[in-house]
Design a protein around this motif. Structure first.
Motif, PDB file in Angstrom:
ATOM      1  N   LEU A  62       6.512  -8.633  -1.839  1.00  0.00           N
ATOM      2  CA  LEU A  62       6.166  -7.334  -1.263  1.00  0.00           C
ATOM      3  C   LEU A  62       5.351  -7.458   0.016  1.00  0.00           C
ATOM      4  O   LEU A  62       5.229  -6.474   0.752  1.00  0.00           O
ATOM      5  CB  LEU A  62       5.364  -6.505  -2.277  1.00  0.00           C
ATOM      6  CG  LEU A  62       6.050  -6.177  -3.599  1.00  0.00           C
ATOM      7  CD1 LEU A  62       5.129  -5.329  -4.467  1.00  0.00           C
ATOM      8  CD2 LEU A  62       7.373  -5.475  -3.385  1.00  0.00           C
ATOM      9  N   MET A  63       4.792  -8.633   0.293  1.00  0.00           N
ATOM     10  CA  MET A  63       3.889  -8.750   1.437  1.00  0.00           C
ATOM     11  C   MET A  63       4.041 -10.116   2.095  1.00  0.00           C
ATOM     12  O   MET A  63       3.581 -11.131   1.569  1.00  0.00           O
ATOM     13  CB  MET A  63       2.432  -8.536   0.987  1.00  0.00           C
ATOM     14  CG  MET A  63       1.443  -8.486   2.129  1.00  0.00           C
ATOM     15  SD  MET A  63      -0.197  -7.926   1.583  1.00  0.00           S
ATOM     16  CE  MET A  63      -0.662  -9.245   0.452  1.00  0.00           C
ATOM     17  N   GLU A 114      -4.013  -6.610  -7.845  1.00  0.00           N
ATOM     18  CA  GLU A 114      -3.372  -7.846  -8.267  1.00  0.00           C
ATOM     19  C   GLU A 114      -2.046  -7.534  -8.955  1.00  0.00           C
ATOM     20  O   GLU A 114      -1.978  -6.708  -9.861  1.00  0.00           O
ATOM     21  CB  GLU A 114      -4.275  -8.612  -9.231  1.00  0.00           C
ATOM     22  CG  GLU A 114      -3.725  -9.975  -9.621  1.00  0.00           C
ATOM     23  CD  GLU A 114      -4.663 -10.750 -10.521  1.00  0.00           C
ATOM     24  OE1 GLU A 114      -4.293 -11.853 -10.950  1.00  0.00           O
ATOM     25  OE2 GLU A 114      -5.780 -10.239 -10.801  1.00  0.00           O
ATOM     26  N   GLY A 115      -1.008  -8.198  -8.508  1.00  0.00           N
ATOM     27  CA  GLY A 115       0.323  -7.959  -9.056  1.00  0.00           C
ATOM     28  C   GLY A 115       1.280  -7.418  -8.016  1.00  0.00           C
ATOM     29  O   GLY A 115       2.499  -7.582  -8.131  1.00  0.00           O
ATOM     30  N   ILE A 116       0.730  -6.765  -6.966  1.00  0.00           N
ATOM     31  CA  ILE A 116       1.593  -6.302  -5.869  1.00  0.00           C
ATOM     32  C   ILE A 116       1.177  -6.969  -4.556  1.00  0.00           C
ATOM     33  O   ILE A 116       1.546  -6.510  -3.476  1.00  0.00           O
ATOM     34  CB  ILE A 116       1.581  -4.767  -5.720  1.00  0.00           C
ATOM     35  CG1 ILE A 116       0.189  -4.238  -5.362  1.00  0.00           C
ATOM     36  CG2 ILE A 116       2.098  -4.108  -6.987  1.00  0.00           C
ATOM     37  CD1 ILE A 116       0.190  -2.760  -4.971  1.00  0.00           C
ATOM     38  N   ASP A 117       0.421  -8.058  -4.673  1.00  0.00           N
ATOM     39  CA  ASP A 117      -0.033  -8.794  -3.492  1.00  0.00           C
ATOM     40  C   ASP A 117       0.747 -10.092  -3.329  1.00  0.00           C
ATOM     41  O   ASP A 117       0.239 -11.075  -2.808  1.00  0.00           O
ATOM     42  CB  ASP A 117      -1.533  -9.092  -3.595  1.00  0.00           C
ATOM     43  CG  ASP A 117      -1.891  -9.830  -4.884  1.00  0.00           C
ATOM     44  OD1 ASP A 117      -0.997 -10.023  -5.743  1.00  0.00           O
ATOM     45  OD2 ASP A 117      -3.066 -10.208  -5.035  1.00  0.00           O
ATOM     46  N   MET A 157       0.835  -1.204   0.000  1.00  0.00           N
ATOM     47  CA  MET A 157       0.000   0.000   0.000  1.00  0.00           C
ATOM     48  C   MET A 157       0.868   1.251   0.000  1.00  0.00           C
ATOM     49  O   MET A 157       0.569   2.233  -0.697  1.00  0.00           O
ATOM     50  CB  MET A 157      -0.930  -0.008   1.216  1.00  0.00           C
ATOM     51  CG  MET A 157      -2.021  -1.066   1.164  1.00  0.00           C
ATOM     52  SD  MET A 157      -2.981  -1.169   2.692  1.00  0.00           S
ATOM     53  CE  MET A 157      -3.851   0.398   2.647  1.00  0.00           C
ATOM     54  N   TYR A 158       1.941   1.251   0.769  1.00  0.00           N
ATOM     55  CA  TYR A 158       2.866   2.387   0.808  1.00  0.00           C
ATOM     56  C   TYR A 158       3.570   2.555  -0.536  1.00  0.00           C
ATOM     57  O   TYR A 158       3.682   3.677  -1.067  1.00  0.00           O
ATOM     58  CB  TYR A 158       3.882   2.183   1.928  1.00  0.00           C
ATOM     59  CG  TYR A 158       5.259   2.721   1.651  1.00  0.00           C
ATOM     60  CD1 TYR A 158       5.502   4.095   1.614  1.00  0.00           C
ATOM     61  CD2 TYR A 158       6.335   1.858   1.417  1.00  0.00           C
ATOM     62  CE1 TYR A 158       6.770   4.595   1.344  1.00  0.00           C
ATOM     63  CE2 TYR A 158       7.598   2.346   1.144  1.00  0.00           C
ATOM     64  CZ  TYR A 158       7.814   3.709   1.105  1.00  0.00           C
ATOM     65  OH  TYR A 158       9.067   4.198   0.831  1.00  0.00           O
ATOM     66  N   ASP A 172       7.094  -4.649 -14.572  1.00  0.00           N
ATOM     67  CA  ASP A 172       5.819  -5.283 -14.261  1.00  0.00           C
ATOM     68  C   ASP A 172       5.290  -4.588 -13.018  1.00  0.00           C
ATOM     69  O   ASP A 172       5.851  -3.575 -12.581  1.00  0.00           O
ATOM     70  CB  ASP A 172       5.956  -6.802 -14.065  1.00  0.00           C
ATOM     71  CG  ASP A 172       6.943  -7.177 -12.968  1.00  0.00           C
ATOM     72  OD1 ASP A 172       7.311  -6.303 -12.143  1.00  0.00           O
ATOM     73  OD2 ASP A 172       7.353  -8.356 -12.894  1.00  0.00           O
ATOM     74  N   ALA A 173       4.214  -5.111 -12.438  1.00  0.00           N
ATOM     75  CA  ALA A 173       3.608  -4.412 -11.301  1.00  0.00           C
ATOM     76  C   ALA A 173       4.578  -4.269 -10.134  1.00  0.00           C
ATOM     77  O   ALA A 173       4.694  -3.199  -9.522  1.00  0.00           O
ATOM     78  CB  ALA A 173       2.348  -5.150 -10.851  1.00  0.00           C
ATOM     79  N   THR A 174       5.297  -5.347  -9.811  1.00  0.00           N
ATOM     80  CA  THR A 174       6.219  -5.318  -8.677  1.00  0.00           C
ATOM     81  C   THR A 174       7.379  -4.367  -8.927  1.00  0.00           C
ATOM     82  O   THR A 174       7.699  -3.512  -8.097  1.00  0.00           O
ATOM     83  CB  THR A 174       6.750  -6.730  -8.372  1.00  0.00           C
ATOM     84  OG1 THR A 174       5.664  -7.566  -7.959  1.00  0.00           O
ATOM     85  CG2 THR A 174       7.796  -6.699  -7.261  1.00  0.00           C
ATOM     86  N   SER A 175       8.041  -4.514 -10.081  1.00  0.00           N
ATOM     87  CA  SER A 175       9.199  -3.659 -10.367  1.00  0.00           C
ATOM     88  C   SER A 175       8.776  -2.202 -10.510  1.00  0.00           C
ATOM     89  O   SER A 175       9.526  -1.284 -10.156  1.00  0.00           O
ATOM     90  CB  SER A 175       9.922  -4.134 -11.627  1.00  0.00           C
ATOM     91  OG  SER A 175       9.085  -4.065 -12.760  1.00  0.00           O
ATOM     92  N   TYR A 176       7.549  -1.981 -10.996  1.00  0.00           N
ATOM     93  CA  TYR A 176       7.068  -0.607 -11.154  1.00  0.00           C
ATOM     94  C   TYR A 176       6.944   0.100  -9.812  1.00  0.00           C
ATOM     95  O   TYR A 176       7.450   1.219  -9.645  1.00  0.00           O
ATOM     96  CB  TYR A 176       5.722  -0.588 -11.881  1.00  0.00           C
ATOM     97  CG  TYR A 176       5.089   0.780 -11.899  1.00  0.00           C
ATOM     98  CD1 TYR A 176       5.512   1.752 -12.802  1.00  0.00           C
ATOM     99  CD2 TYR A 176       4.085   1.120 -10.995  1.00  0.00           C
ATOM    100  CE1 TYR A 176       4.956   3.024 -12.809  1.00  0.00           C
ATOM    101  CE2 TYR A 176       3.521   2.393 -10.993  1.00  0.00           C
ATOM    102  CZ  TYR A 176       3.954   3.337 -11.898  1.00  0.00           C
ATOM    103  OH  TYR A 176       3.413   4.595 -11.896  1.00  0.00           O
ATOM    104  N   VAL A 177       6.271  -0.519  -8.831  1.00  0.00           N
ATOM    105  CA  VAL A 177       6.057   0.179  -7.561  1.00  0.00           C
ATOM    106  C   VAL A 177       7.364   0.351  -6.803  1.00  0.00           C
ATOM    107  O   VAL A 177       7.557   1.355  -6.106  1.00  0.00           O
ATOM    108  CB  VAL A 177       4.988  -0.521  -6.691  1.00  0.00           C
ATOM    109  CG1 VAL A 177       3.636  -0.483  -7.367  1.00  0.00           C
ATOM    110  CG2 VAL A 177       5.377  -1.955  -6.330  1.00  0.00           C
TER     111      VAL A 177
END
Length: 315
Positions: A120-121, A113-116, A104-105, A276-281
């Motif tokens: 990351l968690m 979906e993609g950062i869950d 979330m931060y 991708d979602a992870t590398s992006y955030v």
């Protein structure tokens, strides 16, 4: 690569993609152990517990250097199995107990979906005790502030009378990690630079440095101790150079006002970083940290003139 190696009689390290430190103590005939970090998954927890049981450990505690998922991934399994204590700094403890706060931060909103994922968690665990900087008589270690990579990351200094062993968590990353990820994650560039400068001084006052990722640097060996110290000091320089390179790249990008997403796109293209979602955030938050640093040193400023937040060079 999962191998337990001896550093001293009382300090062992599980060499793995994420290194785990064991500090063994003996009290009233009962073998105790302080486990520093717990890896990235339940599998780490299982390996840690199996090893401790093989050593006849009756009681152990976990000290988490910080709250990133790859350092607390074994917490839940170990705590559920053994009811062990978990120690951390207050700020990091909030994220350890509520790991959904991490993605979330990073994203700045509800999880999608993609950062869950486990990167990351982690699973939630309960921090039973809060640690402060300085000597901990309860743990028999010194807690060292190493801010920058995370909110309130700490290192751990162990002096067992044989060697002074400093666990530096993610205060430095290996050159292999830099080559793989190009721009490593930072929360606060200014604090991280202070941490790197501090590590230069620590190198003169300890015998062994154990990072979370990569090789162990043993300065006490007669045959190549000095070489290991030079390697560690060069690694610090390599980490600093990455920061200098990224700062220079951002300044070069800002020949005209750019949004953080436009900066991210150009940085990713320059370093050939797949998104991708992870590398992006992860990259998003890291570049925000870089831009905040440049704002604070008056190299760039903020503008909302075109109805969006953009960064602009000041000189």
């Amino acid at each position: 690569m999962y191998e337990v190696i001896d550093v001293t009689e009382s300090v062992k390290v599980l060499r793995a993609p994420v290194n785990v430190v064991f500090f063994f103590k003996s009290t009233l005939g009962k073998s105790e152990c302080l486990v520093i970090d717990s890896g990235s998954s339940n599998e780490y927890g299982k390996k840690i517990l199996k090893y401790l049981e093989s050593q006849g450990v009756n009681r152990f505690s976990i000290l988490n250097s910080h709250s990133h998922a790859d350092h607390i991934g074994g917490n839940s399994f170990l705590q559920e199995r053994t009811k062990c204590k978990i120690y951390a700094t207050y700020f990091e403890s909030v994220f350890i107990e509520h790991p959904q706060l991490e993605p979330m931060y990073l994203w700045g909103g509800p999880i999608f979906e993609g950062i869950d994922n486990k990167f990351l968690m982690a699973k939630s665990s309960i921090v039973t005790d809060i640690v402060e900087y300085g000597w901990s008589s309860e743990l028999d270690v010194e807690i060292i502030p190493l801010k920058g990579h995370s909110f309130n990351m700490v290192g751990v200094l162990i002096d067992d009378g044989k060697k002074r062993v400093l666990f530096v968590a993610d205060a430095v990353v290996s050159m292999q990690t830099i080559e793989k990820y190009k721009v490593y994650f930072l929360y606060d560039v200014h604090e991280h630079l202070k941490t790197l400068r501090g590590l230069n001084k620590w190198a003169e006052n300890v015998d062994v440095v154990v990072p979370s990722h990569g090789e162990i640097f043993d300065f006490s060996k007669e045959d190549d101790g000095e070489n290991k110290k030079r390697e560690f000091l060069n690694l610090i320089k390599g980490n600093e150079k990455v920061i200098e390179d990224v700062l220079g790249l951002i300044l070069g990008i800002l020949v005209e006002p750019k949004t953080i997403d436009e900066i991210l796109s150009e940085v990713a293209a320059n370093f050939l970083i797949p998104i991708d979602a992870t590398s992006y955030v992860l990259l998003l938050q890291t570049l925000k940290a870089y831009c905040s640093y440049l704002v604070n040193v008056n190299e760039i400023g903020l503008t909302f003139e075109r109805g969006k937040l953009e960064y602009i060079r000041m000189h």
